[in-house]
Write an enzyme that holds these catalytic residues in place. Structure first.
Site, PDB file in Angstrom:
ATOM      1  N   SER A 122       7.719   3.764  12.461  1.00 23.63           N
ATOM      2  CA  SER A 122       8.629   4.834  12.737  1.00 23.63           C
ATOM      3  C   SER A 122       9.335   4.842  13.980  1.00 23.63           C
ATOM      4  O   SER A 122       8.888   4.452  14.846  1.00 23.63           O
ATOM      5  CB  SER A 122       7.753   6.018  12.430  1.00 23.63           C
ATOM      6  OG  SER A 122       8.440   7.191  12.859  1.00 23.63           O
ATOM      7  N   THR A 127       0.863  -1.187   0.155  1.00 25.32           N
ATOM      8  CA  THR A 127      -0.018   0.010   0.156  1.00 25.32           C
ATOM      9  C   THR A 127       0.745   1.423  -0.004  1.00 25.32           C
ATOM     10  O   THR A 127       1.804   1.290   0.627  1.00 25.32           O
ATOM     11  CB  THR A 127      -0.934   0.148   1.302  1.00 25.32           C
ATOM     12  OG1 THR A 127      -0.235   0.057   2.560  1.00 25.32           O
ATOM     13  CG2 THR A 127      -1.859  -1.144   1.240  1.00 25.32           C
ATOM     14  N   GLY A 128       0.305   2.355  -0.544  1.00 23.98           N
ATOM     15  CA  GLY A 128       1.007   3.568  -0.690  1.00 23.98           C
ATOM     16  C   GLY A 128       2.455   3.275  -1.839  1.00 23.98           C
ATOM     17  O   GLY A 128       3.636   3.751  -1.388  1.00 23.98           O
ATOM     18  N   GLY A 129       2.231   2.623  -2.556  1.00 27.66           N
ATOM     19  CA  GLY A 129       3.306   2.083  -3.323  1.00 27.66           C
ATOM     20  C   GLY A 129       3.782   2.996  -4.586  1.00 27.66           C
ATOM     21  O   GLY A 129       4.546   2.700  -5.356  1.00 27.66           O
ATOM     22  N   TYR A 136       1.051  11.653  15.351  1.00 31.40           N
ATOM     23  CA  TYR A 136       1.648  10.730  14.417  1.00 31.40           C
ATOM     24  C   TYR A 136       2.291   9.554  15.297  1.00 31.40           C
ATOM     25  O   TYR A 136       2.209   8.570  14.995  1.00 31.40           O
ATOM     26  CB  TYR A 136       2.544  11.498  13.722  1.00 31.40           C
ATOM     27  CG  TYR A 136       3.324  10.611  12.847  1.00 31.40           C
ATOM     28  CD1 TYR A 136       2.931  10.146  11.490  1.00 31.40           C
ATOM     29  CD2 TYR A 136       4.688  10.217  12.929  1.00 31.40           C
ATOM     30  CE1 TYR A 136       3.811   9.253  10.575  1.00 31.40           C
ATOM     31  CE2 TYR A 136       5.541   9.261  12.100  1.00 31.40           C
ATOM     32  CZ  TYR A 136       4.860   8.931  10.762  1.00 31.40           C
ATOM     33  OH  TYR A 136       5.893   8.330  10.243  1.00 31.40           O
ATOM     34  N   SER A 191       4.994   6.239  -4.427  1.00 30.21           N
ATOM     35  CA  SER A 191       6.162   6.967  -4.375  1.00 30.21           C
ATOM     36  C   SER A 191       6.960   6.466  -3.076  1.00 30.21           C
ATOM     37  O   SER A 191       6.256   5.648  -2.210  1.00 30.21           O
ATOM     38  CB  SER A 191       5.657   8.350  -4.127  1.00 30.21           C
ATOM     39  OG  SER A 191       4.893   8.608  -3.031  1.00 30.21           O
ATOM     40  N   GLY A 192       8.120   7.225  -2.965  1.00 26.66           N
ATOM     41  CA  GLY A 192       8.749   7.010  -1.662  1.00 26.66           C
ATOM     42  C   GLY A 192       9.068   5.540  -1.295  1.00 26.66           C
ATOM     43  O   GLY A 192       9.423   4.953  -2.200  1.00 26.66           O
ATOM     44  N   GLY A 211       7.238   3.022  -0.545  1.00 26.32           N
ATOM     45  CA  GLY A 211       6.562   1.821  -1.119  1.00 26.32           C
ATOM     46  C   GLY A 211       7.071   1.714  -2.511  1.00 26.32           C
ATOM     47  O   GLY A 211       7.033   0.680  -2.980  1.00 26.32           O
TER      48      GLY A 211
END
Length: 249
Positions: free
Chosen positions: A137, A12-14, A150, A16-17, A19
């Site tokens: 994180s 998921t979130g693949g 966060y 950019s960055g 992912g």
């Protein structure tokens, strides 16, 4: 033969960055990868950049109907999920005293609710020996100014991993948390800092990192590959900090 030869992965979130870097790494090692992202144009560009053995599925992990559509598509195309990298997440700096209900709801809906239901909805497709990786994180254990909401979401993921490792023990499914340090990605554009504030923040972070440099998306992708592969077959329920030592001192 790559380390993930024949495996099916969902990231998921693949688009950019971290992912995107992980998707590239997984495909190089032989996996077929499904990536998600909220913006279709960025998702299409990511699929084109990765090349073969990749499918993009547009969606928001905080939207349960989007998750249902994602895993229905994965089931129709490949029938299983060997590796789930629940990577999508967001954050924004707001100090105590300025936190709004909208900020809280947005952050927890994506990072906590979205991750929870991503994993839960993938379970029906996960065979014995599958690997679940949650993108945490260093903020889960290290106090950072104006980042408490966060940090709370990432601490929740650590608790999820402990509980799910026990819940899934009879199925032989491993659950681990990957904890990046300071790694500049396009998501940093949404932290709410001015260019001058961002420059100062990154300089302060660099000075505090024992290895003397910021992390890269490739640094995190290599760690994700380890947790996805059989190299980590006896690794379960951990937080793997990939931070140059920042949270360890």
């Amino acid at each position: 033969m790559g380390r993930l030869s024949g495996k099916v992965a969902v990231i998921t979130g693949g688009s950019s960055g971290i992912g995107l870097a992980a998707a590239r790494s997984f495909v190089r090692e032989g996996a077929f990868v499904f990536i998600t992202g909220r913006r279709q144009n960025e998702l299409d560009a990511a699929v084109a950049a990765i090349g073969a053995n990749t499918i993009g599925v547009q969606g928001d992990i905080a939207n349960l109907a989007d998750l249902d559509r994602l895993f229905a598509h994965v089931e129709a195309v490949k029938g299983r999920v060997d590796i789930l990298f629940a990577n999508a997440g967001l954050g924004e700096f707001l100090p105590l005293g300025a936190i709004t209900e909208a900020h809280y709801d947005k952050t927890f809906d994506v990072n906590v609710k979205g991750t929870l239901f991503t994993v839960q909805k993938a379970l029906a497709l996960m065979p014995r020996g599958a690997s679940i990786i949650l993108n945490g994180s260093i903020a889960s254990i290290k106090g950072l100014p104006a980042f408490s909401v966060y940090s709370g979401t990432k601490a929740a993921l650590r608790c999820f991993a402990r509980g799910w490792a026990v819940d899934l023990k009879d199925r032989g499914i491993r659950v681990n948390v990957l904890c990046p340090g300071t790694v500049v990605t396009p998501a940093y554009d949404n932290l709410g800092l001015t260019p001058a504030q961002m420059e100062r923040f990154l300089a302060e972070q660099t000075a505090a990192i024992p290895l003397g440099r910021l992390g890269t998306t490739e640094d995190i992708a290599r760690a994700a590959l380890f947790l996805a592969s059989d190299d980590s077959g006896y690794v379960n329920g951990i937080e793997l900090f990939v931070d140059g030592g920042l949270a360890q001192i």
